[in-house]
Each structure stands twice: as C-alpha cells, then as structure tokens.
Design an enzyme around this catalytic site. Structure first.
Site, PDB file in Angstrom:
ATOM      1  N   LYS A   1      14.943  -1.572 -18.456  1.00  0.00           N
ATOM      2  CA  LYS A   1      15.595  -2.542 -17.557  1.00  0.00           C
ATOM      3  C   LYS A   1      14.537  -3.236 -16.727  1.00  0.00           C
ATOM      4  O   LYS A   1      13.429  -2.737 -16.535  1.00  0.00           O
ATOM      5  CB  LYS A   1      16.609  -1.866 -16.631  1.00  0.00           C
TER       6      LYS A   1
ATOM      7  N   PRO B   1       6.893   2.696 -21.202  1.00  0.00           N
ATOM      8  CA  PRO B   1       5.983   3.573 -20.466  1.00  0.00           C
ATOM      9  C   PRO B   1       6.678   4.236 -19.275  1.00  0.00           C
ATOM     10  O   PRO B   1       7.604   3.662 -18.691  1.00  0.00           O
ATOM     11  CB  PRO B   1       4.872   2.627 -19.987  1.00  0.00           C
TER      12      PRO B   1
ATOM     13  N   GLY C   1       8.650   1.617 -13.565  1.00  0.00           N
ATOM     14  CA  GLY C   1       9.772   0.902 -12.950  1.00  0.00           C
ATOM     15  C   GLY C   1      10.693   0.270 -13.979  1.00  0.00           C
ATOM     16  O   GLY C   1      11.505  -0.599 -13.657  1.00  0.00           O
ATOM     17  N   LEU C   2      10.594   0.718 -15.232  1.00  0.00           N
ATOM     18  CA  LEU C   2      11.404   0.145 -16.308  1.00  0.00           C
ATOM     19  C   LEU C   2      12.600   1.029 -16.655  1.00  0.00           C
ATOM     20  O   LEU C   2      13.375   0.714 -17.559  1.00  0.00           O
ATOM     21  CB  LEU C   2      10.536  -0.070 -17.561  1.00  0.00           C
TER      22      LEU C   2
ATOM     23  N   ASP D   1      19.516   5.354 -11.467  1.00  0.00           N
ATOM     24  CA  ASP D   1      19.603   4.246 -12.427  1.00  0.00           C
ATOM     25  C   ASP D   1      20.337   4.614 -13.715  1.00  0.00           C
ATOM     26  O   ASP D   1      20.546   3.756 -14.572  1.00  0.00           O
ATOM     27  CB  ASP D   1      18.194   3.787 -12.850  1.00  0.00           C
TER      28      ASP D   1
END
Ligand code: C5P
Length: 317
Positions: free
Chosen positions: A14, A100, A104-105, A142
């Site tokens: 995301k 990775p 923050g993904l 999340d």
C-alpha cells in the site's frame, strides 16, 4: 493420492497517499486519518494444509532475514484461525517476498490479511470481510485495510475504513531505499503541533476533536463509500515525513532527485522509508524509473490496485 488442499494468495503493498496525525491516545497509539491505496507491487503466499500439526514458514528468497518465524505476522494470523497447533491439520506457508520490510509499504500487514483470507478459505470457514478485518486489527493497525484494499480512508489507528469513490486509477513510481525504519520509533519521535485539521481530517467530521477508538466512530459509517472532493488529491501530505527525513536526511536527497527528474510531488509513504510519486501516465513513469535506475536508485513502476488480498483458488501446489 489426492493433493493436499492449497491456495495461492496475492498480497499487495500500500501507499499512504496522505496521512494526518490527530492525537496520541492513552493506549500509546495515535489517532490518524489516512488515505490508503493498494498497489501492484505484491508478495505471494502459497498456503497448504498438511497432516503434520504446526505452522511452517518458508521465505523466498531464503537469504532474506524476516526475524523469528513465530513473530511473523502471517504465522500469527494463521494462529488466530488455528488455535490448537498440537492437532492436525498443520499449515505450510510459502511466502515469496517482493515488498521490502520496514519501508512503510505494509508488507507484513498485507501478508497477515492474505493469510487470514486464504486460510479461512482452506478451512472452509465462512467469515465475512468485517470479521476478517476485526481479526486482522488484533495483529496491526493496517491489516484491516488489506482485506478489501483499493482506495480507502482509514481513521482511528487506521483500522476504521470507508472506501473512496470514485476509486482512482493511476501509475506511480515507488523508490525502495535500502533502509529499514521502525514504525514504533518514527511515531515515538513525532512532535504533535496544534494545527488546523488537514484536508483528510476535514473529511471525517468529529475525528479532530473526539477520540475514535475501539471500533467507535460516531459519524463514520464503516464500509460506506465516501465521495472525496476532486481537489483533495493535490492537497495531501504525510505528517510523519518530517520525522522520517530527520532520521534519514539521505532520503531528502532522493526526494530532491525525484523532483529534479520530473516528479511533480514526491512523498514518504507511512513511516518510511519508501518514497513515491504519482505520474501522469505509464510512459512518464517509465522515463522517471529509467533516470532513477541510472543514478543507482532502486525503484518500481506500480499501478493502483482496485482490490486487496486476492485468492487464486484454482492454483493447487
Ligand atoms: O499497529 P502496528 O503494530 O502496525 O503499529 C506499530 C507501532 O506503530 C505501534 O506500536 C505504535 O507505536 C505505532 N502506531 C501508532 N499509531 C498508529 C499506528 C501505529 O502510534 N495509528
């Protein structure tokens, strides 16, 4: 001999197209308003039920160190649906990583959501998306987002969601620096300033003045589509960005390079370290990607994904 039941699940990353922090809560988390967007950069999970009890995790590539298996969010997610690990069936999770960690993904959170969706299917447990989201929220803020994916506004810790209509369709270039940032540390260094509500907080009336926690969001009909004003897109920012750039000033140089190479506005996603910019079309993205790659900056061209974790039930492995 019949093949053991297995399922393949796509587990997308995301971007936080915008992220506004409202306050620190008594439980140590922060109330926020964020605009999540699922993207085509994704991991893949193959889940297979086996006669041998227990949960086994295989990470590909095997050189990747994701820490102890029992702390892995996919393994912990499986534990929620398989509480008695001393009895068969057991579960094998083959996790092919592209997203990775510490970037923050949302890779770990997405893997947790993918495991919940895939395992509920394998175990023939008919759980609604809402039930899966509630289970996921126990593992991380999340996780709920990845159950449905697409483009959603999240409030509370980020787990109280409404889909955005019309869902945007765009290409973006995501830079993947070889930097691992701790979400907890980034939030811990945040200095909250008293500012007027930002463009996202203004979409969630009441969120700036009252705590929205424990699934409680009085003026926020969860799951109901939210129409956003067209001028929103140009006004988004990430309140965590100053903290991330303070921790890693080298990321400032990459942001500057992205803008020098034609990116209109480049930002940090979530608590970093990944950076992104939305491009006007695929070709522009390709050009930007080429320039960054020539400078030795690792990046990917991605597309907005309309969904979340996706089961491919016909793939038996
Ligand atoms: O929810 P998750 O486990 O992903 O959060 C990791 C850490 O990030 C939390 O322990 C907390 O320190 C911080 N956090 C926060 N407010 C949020 C989300 C995360 O303070 N809304």
């Amino acid at each position: 001999m019949s093949r053991p039941p297995a399922v393949r699940v796509t587990s997308p990353a995301k971007l936080n197209l915008g992220l506004e922090i409202l306050r620190r809560r008594a439980d140590g988390y922060h109330d926020l308003v964020t605009l999540f967007q699922a993207i085509s950069l994704s991991d893949r999970l193959d889940l297979a039920l086996e006669p041998q009890p227990g949960i086994r995790l295989q990470v590909i590539p095997s050189t990747l160190d994701l820490g102890p298996a029992e702390e892995n969010l996919a393994v912990r997610a499986a534990g929620l649906l398989m509480p008695d690990l001393s009895r068969p069936p057991g579960l094998r999770i083959r996790l092919r990583k592209q997203i990775p960690a510490g970037a923050g993904l949302g890779g770990g959170s997405s893997n947790a959501a993918a495991t919940l969706c895939g395992l509920a299917f394998l175990l023939e447990r008919s759980l609604s998306a809402e039930q899966l989201e509630n289970l996921g929220s126990r593992l991380g803020s999340d996780v709920a987002f990845f159950v449905r994916g697409g483009c959603q506004i999240g409030v509370g810790r980020g787990e109280l969601l409404r889909p955005v209509v019309p869902a945007p369709d765009f290409w973006a270039v995501v830079v993947l620096p070889d930097i691992h940032l701790s979400t907890r540390e980034v939030y811990g260094r945040l200095k909250l300033a008293l500012t007027d509500p930002g463009p996202l907080a203004s979409l969630a009336p009441g969120s700036s003045t009252r705590e929205w926690s424990g699934g409680h969001a009085p003026d926020w009909p969860l799951g109901r589509p939210l129409m956003v004003p067209p001028d929103l897109w140009g006004r988004l920012h990430n309140d965590l960005e100053p903290v991330v750039l303070g921790l890693r000033p080298d990321l400032r140089e990459i942001l500057a390079a992205m803008e020098r190479f034609g990116a209109r506005s480049a930002r940090v996603t979530g608590s970093g370290s990944a950076l992104f910019t939305v491009v006007e079309h695929r070709e522009q993205g390709r050009r930007l990607l080429g320039r960054l790659t020539r400078e030795g900056i690792r990046a990917r061209l991605v597309r907005a994904e309309p969904g979340g974790c996706r089961i491919e039930p016909d793939v038996a492995r």
